[in-house]
Design a protein around this motif. Structure first.
Motif, PDB file in Angstrom:
ATOM      1  N   ASN A   1       0.847  -1.189   0.000  1.00 20.98           N
ATOM      2  CA  ASN A   1       0.000   0.000   0.000  1.00 20.98           C
ATOM      3  C   ASN A   1       0.883   1.240   0.000  1.00 20.98           C
ATOM      4  N   PRO A   2       1.278   1.728  -1.179  1.00 16.73           N
ATOM      5  CA  PRO A   2       2.168   2.886  -1.243  1.00 16.73           C
ATOM      6  C   PRO A   2       1.611   4.120  -0.547  1.00 16.73           C
ATOM      7  N   ARG A   3       0.310   4.391  -0.719  1.00  9.95           N
ATOM      8  CA  ARG A   3      -0.267   5.589  -0.090  1.00  9.95           C
ATOM      9  C   ARG A   3      -0.110   5.532   1.423  1.00  9.95           C
ATOM     10  N   GLU A   4      -0.441   4.402   2.013  1.00  8.08           N
ATOM     11  CA  GLU A   4      -0.357   4.265   3.461  1.00  8.08           C
ATOM     12  C   GLU A   4       1.087   4.442   3.935  1.00  8.08           C
ATOM     13  N   TYR A   5       2.023   3.861   3.209  1.00 11.52           N
ATOM     14  CA  TYR A   5       3.431   3.981   3.574  1.00 11.52           C
ATOM     15  C   TYR A   5       3.877   5.441   3.539  1.00 11.52           C
ATOM     16  N   LEU A   6       3.524   6.145   2.478  1.00 16.85           N
ATOM     17  CA  LEU A   6       3.959   7.535   2.332  1.00 16.85           C
ATOM     18  C   LEU A   6       3.290   8.440   3.368  1.00 16.85           C
ATOM     19  N   GLU A   7       2.039   8.151   3.700  1.00 15.58           N
ATOM     20  CA  GLU A   7       1.382   8.928   4.751  1.00 15.58           C
ATOM     21  C   GLU A   7       2.015   8.657   6.114  1.00 15.58           C
ATOM     22  N   ARG A   8       2.511   7.451   6.307  1.00 17.15           N
ATOM     23  CA  ARG A   8       3.206   7.144   7.547  1.00 17.15           C
ATOM     24  C   ARG A   8       4.489   7.975   7.672  1.00 17.15           C
ATOM     25  N   LEU A   9       5.208   8.126   6.565  1.00 19.48           N
ATOM     26  CA  LEU A   9       6.397   8.987   6.586  1.00 19.48           C
ATOM     27  C   LEU A   9       6.022  10.425   6.908  1.00 19.48           C
ATOM     28  N   ARG A  10       4.956  10.901   6.293  1.00 18.36           N
ATOM     29  CA  ARG A  10       4.503  12.270   6.574  1.00 18.36           C
ATOM     30  C   ARG A  10       4.158  12.430   8.049  1.00 18.36           C
ATOM     31  N   ASP A  11       3.471  11.446   8.600  1.00 15.27           N
ATOM     32  CA  ASP A  11       3.077  11.529  10.002  1.00 15.27           C
ATOM     33  C   ASP A  11       4.276  11.473  10.947  1.00 15.27           C
ATOM     34  N   ARG A  12       5.407  10.969  10.443  1.00 18.17           N
ATOM     35  CA  ARG A  12       6.624  10.938  11.242  1.00 18.17           C
ATOM     36  C   ARG A  12       7.510  12.151  10.941  1.00 18.17           C
ATOM     37  N   ASN A  13       6.897  13.188  10.353  1.00 18.99           N
ATOM     38  CA  ASN A  13       7.550  14.488  10.137  1.00 18.99           C
ATOM     39  C   ASN A  13       8.661  14.468   9.094  1.00 18.99           C
ATOM     40  N   VAL A  14       8.536  13.599   8.115  1.00 21.02           N
ATOM     41  CA  VAL A  14       9.426  13.688   6.951  1.00 21.02           C
ATOM     42  C   VAL A  14       8.784  14.686   5.995  1.00 21.02           C
ATOM     43  N   ALA A  15       9.374  15.863   5.919  1.00 22.09           N
ATOM     44  CA  ALA A  15       8.712  16.969   5.230  1.00 22.09           C
ATOM     45  C   ALA A  15       8.791  16.859   3.705  1.00 22.09           C
ATOM     46  N   HIS A  16       9.841  16.246   3.196  1.00 24.86           N
ATOM     47  CA  HIS A  16      10.055  16.214   1.746  1.00 24.86           C
ATOM     48  C   HIS A  16      10.344  14.784   1.298  1.00 24.86           C
ATOM     49  N   VAL A  17       9.488  14.264   0.428  1.00 23.73           N
ATOM     50  CA  VAL A  17       9.633  12.900  -0.072  1.00 23.73           C
ATOM     51  C   VAL A  17       9.457  12.912  -1.589  1.00 23.73           C
ATOM     52  N   TRP A  18      10.363  12.223  -2.279  1.00 24.44           N
ATOM     53  CA  TRP A  18      10.243  11.998  -3.720  1.00 24.44           C
ATOM     54  C   TRP A  18      10.147  10.507  -3.951  1.00 24.44           C
ATOM     55  N   VAL A  19       9.343  10.095  -4.916  1.00 20.30           N
ATOM     56  CA  VAL A  19       9.149   8.669  -5.178  1.00 20.30           C
ATOM     57  C   VAL A  19       9.708   8.298  -6.548  1.00 20.30           C
ATOM     58  N   GLU A  20      10.429   7.186  -6.579  1.00 20.33           N
ATOM     59  CA  GLU A  20      10.911   6.659  -7.843  1.00 20.33           C
ATOM     60  C   GLU A  20       9.758   5.892  -8.485  1.00 20.33           C
ATOM     61  N   LYS A  21       8.772   6.661  -8.906  1.00 24.12           N
ATOM     62  CA  LYS A  21       7.583   6.121  -9.543  1.00 24.12           C
ATOM     63  C   LYS A  21       7.710   6.330 -11.047  1.00 24.12           C
ATOM     64  N   ILE A  22       7.622   5.247 -11.805  1.00 28.24           N
ATOM     65  CA  ILE A  22       7.701   5.345 -13.259  1.00 28.24           C
ATOM     66  C   ILE A  22       6.300   5.593 -13.797  1.00 28.24           C
ATOM     67  N   LEU A  23       6.088   6.789 -14.312  1.00 26.26           N
ATOM     68  CA  LEU A  23       4.803   7.135 -14.909  1.00 26.26           C
ATOM     69  C   LEU A  23       4.876   6.916 -16.414  1.00 26.26           C
ATOM     70  N   GLU A  24       3.956   6.164 -16.933  1.00 29.10           N
ATOM     71  CA  GLU A  24       3.896   5.982 -18.374  1.00 29.10           C
ATOM     72  C   GLU A  24       3.312   7.234 -19.024  1.00 29.10           C
ATOM     73  N   PRO A  25       3.615   7.504 -20.312  1.00 29.56           N
ATOM     74  CA  PRO A  25       3.080   8.694 -20.970  1.00 29.56           C
ATOM     75  C   PRO A  25       1.566   8.811 -20.796  1.00 29.56           C
ATOM     76  N   GLY A  26       1.130   9.965 -20.313  1.00 26.02           N
ATOM     77  CA  GLY A  26      -0.290  10.210 -20.079  1.00 26.02           C
ATOM     78  C   GLY A  26      -0.764   9.860 -18.692  1.00 26.02           C
ATOM     79  N   GLU A  27       0.058   9.197 -17.894  1.00 24.24           N
ATOM     80  CA  GLU A  27      -0.321   8.808 -16.535  1.00 24.24           C
ATOM     81  C   GLU A  27       0.077   9.903 -15.555  1.00 24.24           C
TER      82      GLU A  27
END
Length: 642
Positions: A171-197
């Motif tokens: 669950n990527p969303r839950e994981y990233l929200e957990r980081l936010r809740d632990r005061n990680v202010a800046h997060v970038w994700v190595e997410k590969i977006l296909e053209p148009g996504e």
């Protein structure tokens, strides 16, 4: 808090660790004008690791890189120099190794790793048996594996995190929200977006920037070259299929072979005979349906529309539900990404060579070019949603450096001349067994020249094995590989060929320099946060890893800093430093409005924050100057409005 202006990626390893970064790299990065050091994974990895993604102890800073004391010294020195630190983190997997106590202890293994109790197999990272999936969705596992990273953030040594492969998580969303809740202010994700996504609405600054890298490459590819370059590719190789056809075949192939264990596990949960075909039909990495919460987004419905009806209803949580089917949905979503990645990026990209500049992570070689309007649309969306999204040209995972892509992309502006030369080279060298692989050789030579034979041979060995047509990693055809390497060696001894090749390669390099500098100026000035991969402040002719993990010449960086005027070798360095100084002086302009200018199809321009006007020529019209003449032109295209 240090204002974000530009990140500089350092690839750390045993021979270039935290102390070297502090003593050698940091002064150069500060002088260049970057605002943040962006460090490759720094937790304890397998002994001798050259990249740090094979973590064996997430609770400890890497001893091989110098240990925690040296990392803290690097962070302190960076802050003293006015730079922040971003750290690459690997939550999805750890190394299968006796060095890893979480793996070697049977009880810890059950807790921390995603193990199939029936077969004893573990969820893999892609097809790598030595990397096992971590159950980071478990709060206890999250706390243990992230304690050290969160400590560095809490101590204000690290300002932000780059999260590797979030698509592997349950669950990527839950994981990233957990980081936010632990005061990680800046997060970038190595997410590969296909053209148009589009990136989902996660609490992140954006992606690591493959979308920009692909758009910036395609923007400088002359659309008028599409038809003749397609015809030439067919003439030389006999390949008439579209890239979409090649990619679908490759995805289905790896689903049925490479990922047979993963599909066997899926079928134990949902005995659907068409799972491999369904995975191959998807045109994005995955959906993000959440069985635990019942969450299904419209983007999930659009992506799943390609699935056959029974599977689509299960994936979208429609109809009958059960714990077994819910588990299936989670595991299905963790599997489709690897199928696309290995099928497209690590197979089809090594089979389809119409214009290899377009064969890049997150790219679509079927999309030959884009125009200014499409580039502006993407820039405006970034400005609205993710103004700190990273803008990359190359990373440790790209197939080619941006400068190599620019040279190869320039061939689209000279298709007739290119076709004449390739036909001539085939006559002079008598060609290779496989005309498709031969066409890859010509493009690679033009893109990376001058390149020593050993680098080219190692690249071609990897490319052919990834393509799995004439040889492979599983069943290498050593005789075929030897013939290819002998052909490569013969080119360097063929004076008649070199006399014909080198003038053309020099012409392509000069045309590519126009595109490289133009793309660089766009990276530095459009919405987003420019990212410089180590060494990319100069002409960078890297190929796919491990070629792009080679050490760089830091002495060259210091010599460039002392120059009062740029030379051909230091054009990129001086352009970067000039624009970053302007960004430091006028930060409000570069984070202000993005106003596209209508300049026709052969130029692109915009105004930032009402103060900074940028205009970039897209076509050389065969007017190719020596690289040393280019910087004044590009300097004039960046102006301050009064």
């Amino acid at each position: 808090m240090i204002d974000f202006r530009c990140t500089y990626r350092l690839q750390l390893n045993e021979s270039f660790g935290f102390r070297a970064a502090r003593e050698i790299a940091l002064p150069h990065v500060r002088d260049l004008g970057a605002s943040h050091l962006y460090l490759s994974p720094s937790l304890q990895a397998r002994k001798g690791s050259m990249h740090g993604y094979d973590v064996v102890d997430p609770t400890r800073i890497s001893d091989d890189l110098g240990g925690e004391e040296e990392l803290r010294a690097l962070c302190d020195a960076a802050h003293t120099a006015g730079l922040g630190v971003i750290l690459d983190v690997v939550p999805n997997h750890m190394a299968v190794s006796d060095e890893n106590r979480f793996w070697s202890d049977p009880e810890l293994r059950k807790t921390f790793f995603d193990i199939d109790e029936t077969s004893g197999r573990h969820r893999r990272f892609f097809d790598i048996d030595e990397l096992a999936g971590v159950r980071v969705e478990d709060p206890e596992v999250f706390e243990v594996t992230h304690a050290k990273v969160l400590e560095l953030v809490h101590d204000r040594l690290v300002e932000g995190l780059r999260i590797d492969h979030p698509d592997g998580l349950a669950n990527p969303r839950e994981y990233l929200e957990r980081l936010r809740d632990r005061n990680v202010a800046h997060v970038w994700v190595e997410k590969i977006l296909e053209p148009g996504e589009s990136l989902r609405s996660w609490p992140v600054e954006g992606t690591t920037g493959y979308e920009f890298a692909n758009d910036a490459t395609a923007l400088f590819v002359d659309p008028r070259g599409e038809e003749p370059m397609t015809e030439l590719y067919t003439e030389l190789t006999g390949e008439r299929r579209t890239f979409a056809d090649v990619a679908h075949e490759a995805k289905l192939e790896v689903a049925r072979t490479t990922f047979a264990p993963e599909f066997a596990r899926l079928r134990a949960l949902n005995d659907d005979p068409l799972l491999e075909e369904a995975a191959a039909s998807l045109d994005v990495y995955r959906t993000y349906v959440e069985p635990a919460t019942g969450r299904v987004d419209d983007a999930d419905r659009r992506a799943a529309a390609l699935l056959h009806d029974d599977l689509r209803r299960i994936v979208l949580l429609e109809g009958e539900r059960s714990p077994q089917l819910d588990e299936f949905v989670v595991r299905w979503q963790q599997t489709t990404g690897p199928v696309l990645a290995k099928g497209v990026e690590d197979t089809a990209f090594y089979r389809y060579f119409r214009l290899t500049a377009l064969n890049e992570v997150g790219g679509d070689p079927g999309r030959f070019s884009i125009g200014p309007e499409e580039f502006h649309t993407a820039a405006l969306e970034r400005f609205a949603r993710h103004p700190l999204q990273l803008l990359a040209s190359q990373t440790h995972d790209t197939k080619r450096a941006g400068d190599v892509r620019a040279r190869i992309g320039a061939l689209a502006g000279m298709p007739e001349r290119w076709g004449e030369r390739v036909r001539r080279w085939r006559e002079l060298t008598r060609g290779m067994d496989d005309p498709n692989e031969e066409y890859l050789v010509w493009q690679t030579l033009v893109g990376a020249w001058p390149i020593i034979p050993q680098r080219l041979e190692l690249y071609l060995e990897k490319a052919m094995r990834e393509g799995k047509r004439t040889t492979s990693w599983v069943e290498p055809d050593e005789q075929h590989e030897t013939r290819v390497k002998s052909f490569v060696r013969s080119l360097y001894d063929n004076r008649e060929f070199l006399d014909d090749f080198e003038p053309f390669a020099a012409h392509a390099a000069q045309a590519g320099a126009h595109a490289s500098l133009g793309a660089l100026l766009l990276r530095l000035a459009t919405p987003g946060l420019p990212d410089i991969y180590q060494g990319d402040g100069f002409w960078s002719l890297n190929l796919v890893d491990p070629d792009n993990r080679r050490g760089i010449d830091w002495r060259r960086a210091y010599r460039a800093s002392e120059q009062t005027a740029p030379t051909g070798e230091t054009l990129k360095f001086h352009l970067i430093r000039r624009v970053l100084r302007l960004r430091a002086e006028y930060p409000e302009a570069f984070f202000g409005a993005y106003e596209p200018l209508d300049l026709g199809p052969d130029r692109i321009g915009f105004v930032r924050g009402g103060r900074i006007r940028v205009v970039v020529p897209l076509r050389t019209n065969d007017r190719v100057e020596a690289p040393g003449d280019l910087l004044p032109e590009y300097a004039q295209e960046l102006s301050l409005l009064r």
